[in-house]
Design an enzyme around this catalytic site. Sequence first.
Site, short mmCIF file in Angstrom:
data_model
loop_
_atom_site.label_atom_id
_atom_site.label_comp_id
_atom_site.label_asym_id
_atom_site.label_seq_id
_atom_site.Cartn_x
_atom_site.Cartn_y
_atom_site.Cartn_z
N LYS A 1 0.84 -1.21 0.00
CA LYS A 1 0.00 0.00 0.00
C LYS A 1 0.86 1.25 0.00
CE LYS A 1 -4.06 -1.86 2.39
NZ LYS A 1 -4.94 -1.69 3.55
N LYS B 1 -5.03 -10.56 -6.28
CA LYS B 1 -6.16 -10.68 -5.37
C LYS B 1 -7.31 -9.75 -5.79
CE LYS B 1 -5.86 -8.49 -1.43
NZ LYS B 1 -5.51 -7.96 -0.13
N LYS C 1 -10.71 -4.03 -3.33
CA LYS C 1 -11.51 -2.82 -3.54
C LYS C 1 -10.66 -1.68 -4.08
CE LYS C 1 -11.18 -2.01 1.40
NZ LYS C 1 -11.12 -3.37 1.90
P1 TYM Z 1 -10.58 -5.69 4.61
O1 TYM Z 1 -11.76 -4.82 4.67
O2 TYM Z 1 -9.49 -5.38 3.65
O3 TYM Z 1 -11.02 -7.21 4.32
C1 TYM Z 1 -12.05 -7.79 5.07
C2 TYM Z 1 -11.98 -9.30 5.02
O4 TYM Z 1 -12.08 -9.76 3.68
C3 TYM Z 1 -10.99 -10.61 3.38
N1 TYM Z 1 -10.62 -10.43 1.97
C4 TYM Z 1 -10.48 -11.45 1.11
N2 TYM Z 1 -10.63 -12.77 1.26
C5 TYM Z 1 -10.44 -13.55 0.16
N3 TYM Z 1 -10.11 -13.06 -1.06
C6 TYM Z 1 -9.96 -11.74 -1.26
N4 TYM Z 1 -9.65 -11.27 -2.45
C7 TYM Z 1 -10.14 -10.86 -0.14
N5 TYM Z 1 -10.08 -9.51 0.02
C8 TYM Z 1 -10.38 -9.28 1.32
C9 TYM Z 1 -9.88 -10.16 4.31
O5 TYM Z 1 -8.93 -11.19 4.51
C10 TYM Z 1 -10.65 -9.85 5.57
O6 TYM Z 1 -10.90 -11.01 6.33
N6 TYM Z 1 -7.41 -5.69 8.28
C11 TYM Z 1 -8.71 -6.29 8.04
C12 TYM Z 1 -9.81 -5.64 8.84
C13 TYM Z 1 -9.63 -5.77 10.31
C14 TYM Z 1 -9.71 -6.96 11.06
C15 TYM Z 1 -9.49 -6.59 12.42
C16 TYM Z 1 -9.96 -8.28 10.71
C17 TYM Z 1 -9.35 -4.75 11.17
N7 TYM Z 1 -9.27 -5.24 12.46
C18 TYM Z 1 -9.48 -7.53 13.45
C19 TYM Z 1 -9.95 -9.23 11.76
C20 TYM Z 1 -9.73 -8.86 13.09
C21 TYM Z 1 -8.99 -6.27 6.54
O7 TYM Z 1 -8.33 -6.85 5.79
O8 TYM Z 1 -10.03 -5.64 6.09
#
Ligand code: TYM
Length: 334
Positions: free
Chosen positions: A113, A198, A201
């Site tokens: 990022k 991957k 968004k």
């Molecule tokens: P975020 O919003 O980027 O993603 C949310 C969840 O979606 C999963 N994910 C995917 N899984 C499979 N294939 C993909 N292409 C894909 N893109 C996203 C992510 O692995 C995630 O589970 N940092 C976290 C948010 C967070 C969080 C936490 C999660 C903040 N605090 C505490 C667990 C526990 C995140 O990636 O958000």
Amino acid sequence: MGRQRIFSGVQPTGNLHLGNYLGAIRNWVEIQDQFDNYFCVVDLHAITVPHKSEMLAQDTYKTAASYLACGIDLQYSTIFVQSHVSAHSELAWLLNCITPLNWLTDMIQFKEKALKQGENVGVGLLDYPVLMAADILLYQADKVPVGEDQKQHLELTRDIVDRFNHQFGKGSKVLKLPDPLIRKEGARVMSLTDGTKKMSKSDPSELSRINILDSPEEITKKIKRCKTDPVKGLVFDDPERPECNNLLTLYMLLSGKTKEEVATECADMGWGQFKPLLTETAINALKPIQDKYQDVMNEKGYLESVLREGRQKASEIANQTLKQVKAALGYSMP
Ligand code: TYM
């Protein structure tokens, strides 16, 4: 003995994609009745990259509504917003002070990022995983269901727990060591325009992802235009055919069929036959989610009450942990 606790979260975007759904939320829904669950909309994480302030509140509501629409059941689960519980920011600060800088500069997501943002990288982006650790640890979570891309952040969280307990626990485990829950299928949903990347968004191309609120027309267009290959016959797990593996996996997960069933069904298919099948399956799988989403969004008062109640329940647990952490660090509280 009480149920084990689950914590997880998604960043608020107005529209979650199939990676978020299949990698995370669908798994929360499937196992929620066996656990005590806390599902958070992580709006503090959302500002670690440039964001639109006029969209933040609305996107947060939409994401919470999507949790309900995907099947999160308040009988088993608590839904709340990260910024509503100030303990998240406070614990993040305390954990910052025991986290070595190089643990953060080593994080793959930070490097990726940061590269995209050039000179404008905020400290928040570097600190993202510490806030994530604070999220999880405040609830003394046993399990954290996430997609594959979060594995390294979970490892960091575990390192922080070990370090904190070792330095300040005086023999007791003030913070609980959480386990990641990463399901094999769907843990890494790939882009529709490049099967080696991957689904994300932040990809500038809308064609690269299917959002859970996409209309049937949008889904049809995206699948029609998605990248494929010239080989006849569709198979899983061929490293030379990442798009093929990804699209078959999507079909498997959205249809609820087993891998063997899909492998047999599609073994002799060409793309001209498979694409309409995947399109119809995706539209049908998302339809009930979209209907429920509209219902929830039409009742703003209800959603607000869900989040108020969530905030209350989450705060109670979070504040208790925060108190223990502060006491361990040597703070006095009258
Ligand atoms: P975020 O919003 O980027 O993603 C949310 C969840 O979606 C999963 N994910 C995917 N899984 C499979 N294939 C993909 N292409 C894909 N893109 C996203 C992510 O692995 C995630 O589970 N940092 C976290 C948010 C967070 C969080 C936490 C999660 C903040 N605090 C505490 C667990 C526990 C995140 O990636 O958000």
